[in-house]
Design an enzyme around this catalytic site. Structure first.
Site, PDB file in Angstrom:
ATOM      1  N   THR A  76       0.787  -1.233   0.000  1.00 41.78           N
ATOM      2  CA  THR A  76       0.000   0.000   0.000  1.00 41.78           C
ATOM      3  C   THR A  76       0.821   1.286   0.000  1.00 41.78           C
ATOM      4  OG1 THR A  76      -0.119  -0.229   2.412  1.00 41.78           O
ATOM      5  CG2 THR A  76      -1.981  -1.062   1.141  1.00 41.78           C
ATOM      6  N   GLU A  77       2.130   1.202  -0.098  1.00 41.39           N
ATOM      7  CA  GLU A  77       2.952   2.410   0.015  1.00 41.39           C
ATOM      8  C   GLU A  77       2.573   3.477  -1.005  1.00 41.39           C
ATOM      9  OE1 GLU A  77       5.633  -0.880   1.663  1.00 41.39           O
ATOM     10  OE2 GLU A  77       4.110  -0.664   0.103  1.00 41.39           O
TER      11      GLU A  77
END
Length: 252
Positions: A136-137
């Site tokens: 999810t960065e």
């Protein structure tokens, strides 16, 4: 449970001799910070160097594995502080990957961003069937650690890794297992016991041989084929001398 520091502890259970558990506990989401990374590195060294430990479980508790980096704290950093963050992050995850014993991540709740990267550093992954995953960065305007992306690509293939990283989308445990990110599914309340059963398989195995086998498998991705022979030869002879050579014979 003897705390090594504030957020990470190493647990030994008399009912499971030979198995050590590195427990991450930073409620409510086990968000990762520089301090947590340093404590993870310390815990990895502790279990790696403990001769009474044959296999290791990485556990975030029964509610959540880790939601990834603490973005609230990360957003307050200067560029030089961010570089320090990257360094301790890499050191911690590399330390987990380098534990010279079989390791299993017992994943509950969520494994997101750097939390997913931490789980990927284990040899085996057991997940609750209700867990949500995500690289999810990108949703925070960041990119995963390079080694985490490399492990992801080796596990699911480059094209799928790019899709997961580019989108940052969440996916469920069933998809994670289909992709090879998860090796075994369990009921949410049975994740730890399932991981412990896997780890217990190796308690009576020859530790030096397991360590050598793990290092050799990891070297496939780290060392060029032309350079692996000398490393493999030396490692094989070390294990032979330790486990096979009769005591009356001179070392090879």
């Amino acid at each position: 449970m003897a705390p090594l520091s504030e957020f990470v502890s190493v647990h030994f259970d008399a009912a499971r001799p030979g198995v050590g558990t590195v427990v991450l506990s930073r409620p409510p989401t086990n968000a990762l910070t520089r301090q947590v990374y340093r404590e993870i590195e310390q815990a990895a060294a502790e279990v790696g160097g403990n001769d009474s430990v044959s296999a290791v479980i990485l556990f975030g508790g029964h509610e959540i594995f880790s939601a990834g980096d603490d973005m609230q704290q990360l957003r307050t950093l200067t560029a030089s502080e961010a570089e320090s963050w990257i360094r301790v992050h890499r050191a911690a995850v590399d330390a987990v990957a380098a534990i010279p014993k079989p390791t299993v991540a017992a994943i509950t709740g969520y494994a997101l961003g750097a939390g997913l990267g931490l789980a990927l550093a284990a040899d085996w992954r057991v997940s609750g069937d209700n867990v949500r995953f995500g690289a999810t960065e990108i949703l925070a305007g960041l990119v995963p650690d390079g080694e985490a992306m490399a492990r992801l690509a080796r596990t699911v293939g480059a094209s799928k890794a790019k899709e997961l990283v580019y989108s940052g989308r969440f996916f469920d445990a069933e998809e994670a297992q289909a992709l090879g990110l998860v090796d075994e599914l369990a009921a949410p309340d049975g994740v730890y016991d399932t991981a412990a059963a896997w780890a217990s398989r190796f308690v009576d195995a020859p530790g030096a041989a397991l360590a050598a086998a793990k290092a050799a498998l990891d070297d496939v991705y780290r060392i060029a084929p032309a350079e692996r022979w000398d490393v493999e030869r030396r490692r094989y002879l070390e294990v032979f001398d330790a486990n096979v050579r009769p005591p009356t014979m001179p070392p090879t």
